[in-house]
Design a protein around this motif. Sequence first.
Motif, short mmCIF file in Angstrom:
data_model
loop_
_atom_site.label_atom_id
_atom_site.label_comp_id
_atom_site.label_asym_id
_atom_site.label_seq_id
_atom_site.Cartn_x
_atom_site.Cartn_y
_atom_site.Cartn_z
N GLY A 41 112.65 -39.71 44.81
CA GLY A 41 111.50 -39.38 45.01
C GLY A 41 110.44 -39.26 43.60
N TRP A 42 109.09 -39.21 43.71
CA TRP A 42 108.26 -38.69 42.67
C TRP A 42 108.28 -37.39 41.83
CZ3 TRP A 42 105.67 -40.73 38.90
CH2 TRP A 42 104.52 -40.48 38.28
N GLU A 43 108.78 -36.47 42.90
CA GLU A 43 108.33 -35.24 41.44
C GLU A 43 110.08 -35.10 41.22
OE1 GLU A 43 106.33 -32.62 41.72
OE2 GLU A 43 104.91 -34.18 42.88
N ALA A 44 111.36 -35.71 42.10
CA ALA A 44 111.86 -35.45 41.02
C ALA A 44 112.32 -35.93 39.99
CB ALA A 44 113.81 -36.31 42.04
N LEU A 45 111.26 -37.31 40.16
CA LEU A 45 111.37 -38.02 38.72
C LEU A 45 110.52 -37.70 38.21
CD1 LEU A 45 111.89 -41.90 40.53
CD2 LEU A 45 113.98 -40.64 38.98
N PRO A 47 109.91 -35.75 35.69
CA PRO A 47 110.10 -35.14 35.03
C PRO A 47 110.93 -35.85 33.72
CG PRO A 47 111.08 -33.59 36.52
CD PRO A 47 110.42 -34.99 37.34
N LEU A 48 111.74 -37.03 34.20
CA LEU A 48 112.47 -37.74 33.68
C LEU A 48 111.81 -39.00 33.05
CD1 LEU A 48 115.36 -37.53 36.45
CD2 LEU A 48 115.19 -36.21 34.31
N LEU A 49 110.86 -39.35 33.75
CA LEU A 49 109.85 -40.25 33.06
C LEU A 49 110.12 -40.18 31.71
CD1 LEU A 49 106.78 -40.69 35.18
CD2 LEU A 49 108.82 -41.79 35.40
N PRO A 50 109.91 -41.99 31.16
CA PRO A 50 110.11 -41.32 29.39
C PRO A 50 108.64 -41.71 28.96
CG PRO A 50 110.60 -43.77 30.43
CD PRO A 50 110.82 -43.04 31.47
N PRO A 51 108.92 -41.70 26.78
CA PRO A 51 107.15 -41.91 26.58
C PRO A 51 107.21 -43.40 27.19
CG PRO A 51 109.78 -40.89 25.50
CD PRO A 51 109.40 -41.58 26.23
N VAL A 52 105.52 -43.54 27.47
CA VAL A 52 105.28 -44.77 27.79
C VAL A 52 105.10 -45.34 26.42
CG1 VAL A 52 103.11 -46.15 27.86
CG2 VAL A 52 103.37 -43.60 29.47
N PRO A 77 113.88 -50.76 25.51
CA PRO A 77 115.05 -50.21 25.17
C PRO A 77 114.94 -48.97 25.97
CG PRO A 77 114.67 -51.14 23.07
CD PRO A 77 113.67 -50.98 23.78
N ARG A 78 114.44 -47.47 25.13
CA ARG A 78 114.16 -46.46 25.20
C ARG A 78 114.34 -45.57 26.71
NH1 ARG A 78 109.30 -44.23 22.12
NH2 ARG A 78 108.79 -46.30 23.43
N SER A 79 113.66 -46.74 27.30
CA SER A 79 113.49 -46.71 28.86
C SER A 79 114.80 -47.00 29.80
CB SER A 79 112.28 -46.74 29.18
OG SER A 79 112.33 -48.32 29.57
N VAL A 80 116.10 -47.24 29.70
CA VAL A 80 116.84 -48.04 29.88
C VAL A 80 117.77 -46.38 31.21
CG1 VAL A 80 118.65 -49.67 30.22
CG2 VAL A 80 116.39 -50.43 29.47
N GLN A 81 117.68 -47.00 32.04
CA GLN A 81 118.50 -45.64 32.59
C GLN A 81 119.39 -45.84 34.44
OE1 GLN A 81 115.98 -42.68 34.56
NE2 GLN A 81 115.05 -41.81 32.38
N ILE A 82 120.15 -45.63 34.36
CA ILE A 82 121.55 -46.27 35.74
C ILE A 82 121.24 -44.61 36.38
CG2 ILE A 82 123.19 -47.00 35.88
CD1 ILE A 82 124.02 -47.68 32.87
N ALA A 83 120.74 -45.52 37.47
CA ALA A 83 121.01 -44.33 38.95
C ALA A 83 121.41 -44.40 39.75
CB ALA A 83 119.12 -44.05 39.15
N PRO A 84 122.37 -43.45 40.69
CA PRO A 84 122.60 -43.76 41.50
C PRO A 84 122.93 -44.38 42.51
CG PRO A 84 123.00 -41.08 41.44
CD PRO A 84 122.41 -41.84 40.47
#
Length: 186
Positions: A41-45, A47-52, A77-84
């Motif tokens: 959810g939003w609260e978990a994500l 702090p993990l957000l990349p810089p704008v 490219p700095r923002s790409v993440q793989i999640a469960p």
Amino acid sequence: MRSTAAVAVAVLLAACGSAKRGEGNYLLDDIEAQRNLPDSGWEALRPLLPPVPGPSDTLLPVDSLNVNDPFHYGVDPRSVQIAPGQIVRYALVSQSDRGSRNISYESVRCGTREYRLVALAAPGGAWQRAHNDEWQPVQANTVQAVLRAGVLCSGGGVATDKVPNLIARLRNWSQYSDFTAEQNKP
């Protein structure tokens, strides 16, 4: 000598055939098991957000292949993440022919052909929660369809388990995409 090699091969094949199928022994089992994992959810994500992405940041250009689309797209490219859950996240910059610029942080769920907006860049360069952050079907002829079909996702799962490999696929997106410009011509 040949009969010894033949016996060894036969023993190996017999051992493979007698192994019981267990959880996670097959790629498709892993994909199916992860397909419906709940997304953060939003609260978990938050702090993990990349810089704008800023105007001077390097973006990897991607086209929607819709000839009527007035926007040009780029993925940071700095923002790409793989999640469960077979999910890939990325910051997408959309720039119109008239100069307006929109930045979104999105998730695409490879197994179910869905995407969602996680956050939008607010004036001043901070992320804010997207009001419409529910999973939606990926629509044809959109940049999300291009990214999901062959670039970030493949075979119902994430195309690769390494972020640098996803970035390489983004750099060469037209080689990996299952769509072509010919398919989208009126």
